[in-house]
Each structure stands twice: as C-alpha cells, then as structure tokens.
Motif scaffolding. Structure first.
Motif, short mmCIF file in Angstrom:
data_model
loop_
_atom_site.label_atom_id
_atom_site.label_comp_id
_atom_site.label_asym_id
_atom_site.label_seq_id
_atom_site.Cartn_x
_atom_site.Cartn_y
_atom_site.Cartn_z
N ASP A 289 20.11 -39.54 -63.46
CA ASP A 289 20.02 -38.45 -64.50
C ASP A 289 17.66 -38.91 -64.20
O ASP A 289 17.40 -38.14 -64.32
CB ASP A 289 19.57 -39.31 -66.01
N GLU A 331 10.00 -29.34 -63.15
CA GLU A 331 10.30 -29.91 -64.18
C GLU A 331 11.17 -31.36 -64.17
O GLU A 331 11.58 -31.98 -64.88
CB GLU A 331 11.25 -28.61 -65.18
N TRP A 332 11.27 -31.77 -63.03
CA TRP A 332 11.79 -32.86 -62.14
C TRP A 332 10.97 -34.38 -62.89
O TRP A 332 11.46 -35.44 -62.74
CB TRP A 332 12.38 -32.68 -60.83
N TYR A 335 11.95 -36.51 -64.80
CA TYR A 335 13.21 -37.80 -64.86
C TYR A 335 12.51 -38.13 -63.79
O TYR A 335 13.72 -39.62 -63.05
CB TYR A 335 13.83 -36.90 -64.14
N ARG A 384 19.25 -34.42 -67.37
CA ARG A 384 19.09 -32.62 -67.16
C ARG A 384 20.97 -32.36 -66.36
O ARG A 384 20.91 -32.76 -66.03
CB ARG A 384 18.10 -32.29 -65.63
#
Length: 389
Positions: A289, A331-332, A335, A384
């Motif tokens: 994740d 958008e990562w 994370y 995610r």
C-alpha cells in the motif's frame, strides 16, 4: 543450500460418526517452523450463496521448534499461499489480530462462512487455546494468509505448538490444492552471529475431499453476520545500505511499525537463500500500500543521478522503478512517504520527491510517539483500489 521440498499430503478418514476428516502429512517445514497434522471439514453451503464453489473449514496445527541455545526471537510469521491454477480464497481466519494476549476462545461458522466468536457449545466448531502473544493476521479475502506472533518479553516468543483455523473457498470439483508454506523470523543475532534463519518457502499439495461427499459441517443458523476484518496497511521500506548502524536504525523503525500492526516488507527480514532482489522489490512496489523511502546521503545521490559505475546497483534499480511509477501515476504520490531518521535531514530526500513542496515524515525517536505523524499518514490515507502498471 537446502533444496526446495515437495511434500505430498495424504488424507485419512477418521471414524467419528462419519463427521470428521483428519489430514495427516509427513512433516513440512521451513527452518524452525513445522506443520503438524491438519484437519479438514467440508462445509455445507446455503443455496444461492457461493454457487459453483466448495468450502472447507481447516484446522492448521503447527510447531515453532527453537533450540535451547538459539537467540531470542521478537516475532515470527507463518504464512500459507494457496495460489493455484484456479481461484482459491481464504474467506476468514482465526486467530484474528489482537494487540494483547487472549484467553481460550471458540468460534461458530455463520451462513456467510465467517468465524464468529461464541460460547463453547454444539454450535461452535473452531476452538483456539489461549494466545500468549500479540497476533496480527494478513491476507483474509485473498489467496493467502499470514499470522505474525510477537512479544515484548525479553525472552522472545515461546517455542511449541500453535493452532489456527481458516475457511477456504475453491471452485466446485477442485480437489488437489497447491500450498506453499513460508516463514519469516527476527532473530536477535549479530552480523557475524552463528545463527542464520532459513526462510525459503516449501511447496506441498493437499487433497481436500471428494466434492460429492456429504458435508460434515453445517453453518450455525444463529451465528450473526459480522463486519469483515479490515486489511492492515502494508509498507515496503526502500533505503540505502549506508552503514551497519544505519541498517540497524532502519530495522528498528521496521520493528516499531510491526509492533503497531503494520505489514512490513524489508530486505533484512528476507535474507537467506539466493533470490532475484529486483523482482522481489518490483513485486513489493506493486503489492504494498505504501512505499517508505528512507532519506540518506546515498539515497539522495542515487535518486538525483549523481552516482556512476557499480555503486548502489540495488537502490538504483528500486529508485528508477519508483520514479517511473511516480510519473505514470501522479495520484501515487500520497502513497510514497519520505522518512527522515534521527541524524538525517530533508536534504537527503531525492529531488524528484519534492522535499520542498511535499510532506515528509521525521522520526523523532524509535518509540510509538516518535512515529505519530508517519502512522497518521498511513492510517488516514484510503488504501488504493487500483493497480500499478
């Protein structure tokens, strides 16, 4: 180097009113972890639920065999992977995760094939002895399951027998199930210590049952529906091997995260037989994740392209992969968490991670309080639901 073991597990019918099947196998082991006899119960499915599937309640007996002279072990993991040429799912598993030792407990199976706590009675099927350690469970709802037993006791986790239960869902007619036993340990050994834990996985095959045979377990009509267990966040720790002390500091952070219930992937917990580390890292980038990038001077140089020749090849590969995914999936960014250990600074974070414009996470000290901001980011960020490609 020990060769991978292939073990065939035979099924034996036990005469208990025609209600119980016991699975007996020759010992299947990984290092100090050994499987004992399993028991498999075929479950009756309610019409309209799980059509086209067969279900089994499985009691897993296993042993932690520690030599009296072995250094203490903070924690160990026992994992079973049921990946095969068909889709196999672990619908539920006990013991469930707990931060405290637990008393003896019993569980009933409800119509949705969840293991529901209940008083010991004719309706309860799965019984667990008292649990003396903290337990975390991972993988429920997927094709594998892992339990981690840990303790703060200076003497480490205890040796001896343990019990776990799983509810396994397979396609109807699927009888031969491929399994893989895996283990991870954290032994308190020095760099030049005489002990080195064997952590290579071992494959074997389970014969489930003839699906035409009558079911031997019927879910309880009174067992209530419960909320599914939430999956603990998983993190992959990416860092430079700056020095033995820096490696020890990274491991201290990893153990602290483990204590908080996080599923941690760190190369120091995987060492042992030869493996392709590039493939191992890529798999963790895709599956975990969060990525924790531990800032350091070498990490900054590799990330900024300031190293040449044969230096830091492993980290170079990992950061190239990270940068590629970072570009493909903006958008990562939330994370990928840059982490600054005591003695390091934000100037040790590679430029492409934006240390001046995006958050980073200081570890004030190796305590629960010292990682509060990092834990808040992990726990408050929605996991995610899309894949990295």
């Amino acid at each position: 180097m020990r060769d991978e073991c292939e073990a065939s597990v035979a099924l034996t019918l036990v005469d208990d009113g025609g209600k119980r099947l016991a699975l007996e196998s020759e010992d299947v082991e990984v290092g100090v972890l050994r499987l004992n006899r399993w028991q498999i119960y075929r479950v009756e499915l309610e019409p309209g639920l799980f059509d086209g599937s067969s279900a089994y309640l499985v009691r897993i007996n296993y042993e932690l065999e520690l030599d009296p002279g072995l250094p203490s072990m903070r924690w160990f993991e026992m994992g079973l992977d049921f990946q095969d040429d068909v889709v196999t799912t672990v619908l539920d598993a006990v013991p469930h995760g707990s931060r405290d030792p637990g008393a003896e407990s019993s569980y009933a199976l409800n119509r949705y094939l969840q293991l529901v706590p209940g008083e010991s009675s004719s309706n309860t099927l799965a019984h667990l002895p008292a649990v003396e350690e903290m337990v975390d469970v991972y993988g429920i709802g997927k094709s594998s399951v892992r339990w981690r037993c840990s303790t703060d006791n200076s003497s480490g986790v205890r040796p001896g027998s343990r019990v776990a239960w799983i509810v396994l869902l397979v396609p109807e007619g699927h009888v031969k199930q491929r399994c893989r036993l895996a283990a991870r340990y954290d032994l308190r050994v020095d760099e030049d210590g005489a002990y080195w834990p064997t952590q290579r996985s071992t494959a074997f095959t389970v014969t489930l049952d003839d699906p035409r045979r009558d079911a031997v377990v019927r879910p309880s009509a009174t067992a209530s529906l419960t909320e599914p267990l939430t999956t603990a966040p998983s993190v992959f720790i990416c860092y430079a091997h700056e020095s033995p002390q820096f490696k020890a500091d990274v491991k201290a952070l990893a153990n602290l995260l483990l204590k908080e219930g996080i599923d941690v992937r760190l190369d120091q917990f995987e060492e042992g037989p030869r493996k392709n580390w590039d493939h191992w890292a890529l798999g963790n980038f895709k599956k975990c994740d969060f990525i924790l990038l531990i800032a350091s001077p070498a990490c900054r140089k590799v990330g900024d392209g300031d190293v040449e020749g044969g230096q830091n090849l492993g980290l170079r590969s990992e950061l190239n992969t990270l940068a590629t995914f970072y570009q493909r999936h903006p958008e990562w960014a939330k994370y990928v968490l840059p982490v600054i250990l005591p003695g390091q600074s934000k100037y040790d974070i590679p430029i492409f991670l934006g240390p001046e414009r995006e958050d980073y996470y200081d570890v004030d000290d190796y305590s629960t309080r010292g990682i509060e901001r990092l834990m808040a980011a992990i726990r408050e960020t929605p996991l995610r639901d899309w894949d990295l490609r």
